[in-house]
Design a protein around this motif. Structure first.
Motif, mmCIF file in Angstrom:
data_model
loop_
_atom_site.group_PDB
_atom_site.id
_atom_site.type_symbol
_atom_site.label_atom_id
_atom_site.label_comp_id
_atom_site.label_asym_id
_atom_site.label_seq_id
_atom_site.Cartn_x
_atom_site.Cartn_y
_atom_site.Cartn_z
ATOM 1 N N PRO A 78 0.722 -1.234 -0.001
ATOM 2 C CA PRO A 78 -0.215 -0.201 -0.098
ATOM 3 C C PRO A 78 0.744 1.306 0.108
ATOM 4 C CG PRO A 78 -0.688 -1.561 1.814
ATOM 5 C CD PRO A 78 0.631 -1.989 1.153
ATOM 6 N N SER A 79 2.129 1.121 0.289
ATOM 7 C CA SER A 79 3.080 2.503 0.147
ATOM 8 C C SER A 79 3.302 2.901 -0.993
ATOM 9 C CB SER A 79 4.291 2.189 1.149
ATOM 10 O OG SER A 79 4.906 1.262 0.390
ATOM 11 N N ILE A 80 2.895 2.088 -2.110
ATOM 12 C CA ILE A 80 3.312 2.441 -3.582
ATOM 13 C C ILE A 80 2.376 3.809 -3.886
ATOM 14 C CG2 ILE A 80 3.527 1.843 -6.002
ATOM 15 C CD1 ILE A 80 4.151 -0.692 -4.993
ATOM 16 N N ASN A 81 3.027 4.605 -4.609
ATOM 17 C CA ASN A 81 2.212 5.882 -4.723
ATOM 18 C C ASN A 81 1.582 5.565 -6.304
ATOM 19 O OD1 ASN A 81 1.135 8.412 -5.421
ATOM 20 N ND2 ASN A 81 2.936 9.554 -4.970
ATOM 21 N N ARG A 82 0.297 5.368 -6.231
ATOM 22 C CA ARG A 82 -0.428 4.843 -7.499
ATOM 23 C C ARG A 82 -0.336 5.913 -8.573
ATOM 24 N NH1 ARG A 82 -6.275 2.151 -7.716
ATOM 25 N NH2 ARG A 82 -5.296 0.666 -6.426
ATOM 26 N N LYS A 83 -0.480 7.276 -8.031
ATOM 27 C CA LYS A 83 -0.696 8.230 -8.881
ATOM 28 C C LYS A 83 0.811 8.485 -9.482
ATOM 29 C CE LYS A 83 -1.387 13.084 -8.900
ATOM 30 N NZ LYS A 83 -1.536 14.697 -8.389
ATOM 31 N N GLN A 84 1.858 8.202 -8.856
ATOM 32 C CA GLN A 84 3.153 8.550 -9.439
ATOM 33 C C GLN A 84 3.609 7.493 -10.404
ATOM 34 O OE1 GLN A 84 6.428 8.445 -6.553
ATOM 35 N NE2 GLN A 84 7.686 9.876 -7.782
ATOM 36 N N VAL A 85 3.063 6.120 -10.138
ATOM 37 C CA VAL A 85 3.281 5.039 -10.930
ATOM 38 C C VAL A 85 2.542 5.221 -12.355
ATOM 39 C CG1 VAL A 85 2.883 2.698 -11.306
ATOM 40 C CG2 VAL A 85 3.967 3.304 -9.368
ATOM 41 N N PHE A 86 1.426 5.791 -12.524
ATOM 42 C CA PHE A 86 0.620 6.031 -13.583
ATOM 43 C C PHE A 86 1.224 7.309 -14.346
ATOM 44 C CE2 PHE A 86 -2.725 3.255 -11.737
ATOM 45 C CZ PHE A 86 -3.171 2.465 -12.641
ATOM 46 N N GLU A 87 1.708 8.274 -13.548
ATOM 47 C CA GLU A 87 2.355 9.332 -14.200
ATOM 48 C C GLU A 87 3.588 8.889 -15.110
ATOM 49 O OE1 GLU A 87 3.084 12.484 -11.573
ATOM 50 O OE2 GLU A 87 0.856 12.837 -11.245
ATOM 51 N N LEU A 88 4.476 7.935 -14.267
ATOM 52 C CA LEU A 88 5.652 7.479 -14.869
ATOM 53 C C LEU A 88 5.086 6.533 -16.066
ATOM 54 C CD1 LEU A 88 7.805 6.399 -11.855
ATOM 55 C CD2 LEU A 88 8.235 8.252 -13.555
ATOM 56 N N ALA A 89 4.161 6.023 -15.984
ATOM 57 C CA ALA A 89 3.526 4.982 -17.190
ATOM 58 C C ALA A 89 3.219 5.805 -18.600
ATOM 59 C CB ALA A 89 2.614 4.071 -16.795
ATOM 60 N N THR A 90 2.958 7.161 -18.309
ATOM 61 C CA THR A 90 2.781 7.836 -19.595
ATOM 62 C C THR A 90 4.113 8.163 -20.215
ATOM 63 O OG1 THR A 90 2.970 10.001 -18.690
ATOM 64 C CG2 THR A 90 0.488 8.822 -18.529
ATOM 65 N N GLY A 91 5.092 8.081 -19.691
ATOM 66 C CA GLY A 91 6.193 8.317 -20.358
ATOM 67 C C GLY A 91 6.602 9.890 -20.740
#
Length: 140
Positions: A78-91
């Motif tokens: 749960p400590s993973i920042n979901r928003k940041q991961v999706f932002e990184l996925a956009t490239g």
């Protein structure tokens, strides 16, 4: 096979060939102009080529298993920042970042190689990881 089908095959426009019937009906129903119709069928061809390119690159990357962010178990950590991961996925960060590589000689008997990754970069960039000296890449 009609003359149009033969011509599209010769020009290697198979994506356009697949969607032409539907697009002709759509153009007649919506009374599209020539320019609008041409734009639609060329977008279809571009989309088919893009999907094929992604499939080729994914296959060339040799992933053991394909996973998407939709399949990720967010409850696992749960400590993973979901928003940041999706932002990184956009490239979008790669358009802003400057990539630099430096080559280093072997410092010890043990060598750590970075794993190649599938990106929109060319396959030549991935092949640079097989150079005889260690290569470190980073973004700034």
């Amino acid at each position: 096979m009609s003359q149009l089908d033969t011509t599209l095959r010769q020009l290697r426009l198979s994506g356009l060939l697949q969607s032409l019937g539907v697009r002709l009906q759509e153009a007649a129903a919506a009374r599209l102009g020539h320019g609008e119709f041409l734009e639609l069928i060329l977008q279809d061809e571009r989309n088919v080529r893009h999907q094929r390119m992604l499939a080729r690159r994914t296959k060339a990357a040799g992933f053991r298993a394909l996973k998407s962010l939709e399949d990720f178990d967010w409850q696992f950590n749960p400590s993973i920042n979901r928003k940041q991961v999706f932002e990184l996925a956009t490239g979008t960060y790669s358009a802003k970042a400057k990539i630099f590589c430096c080559s280093a000689l072997r410092a010890s008997a043990k060598r750590i190689w970075p794993k190649p990754c599938a990106t929109r970069r060319s396959s030549k960039a991935r092949k640079s990881f097989t150079a005889p000296s260690s290569i470190w890449c980073a973004t700034s």
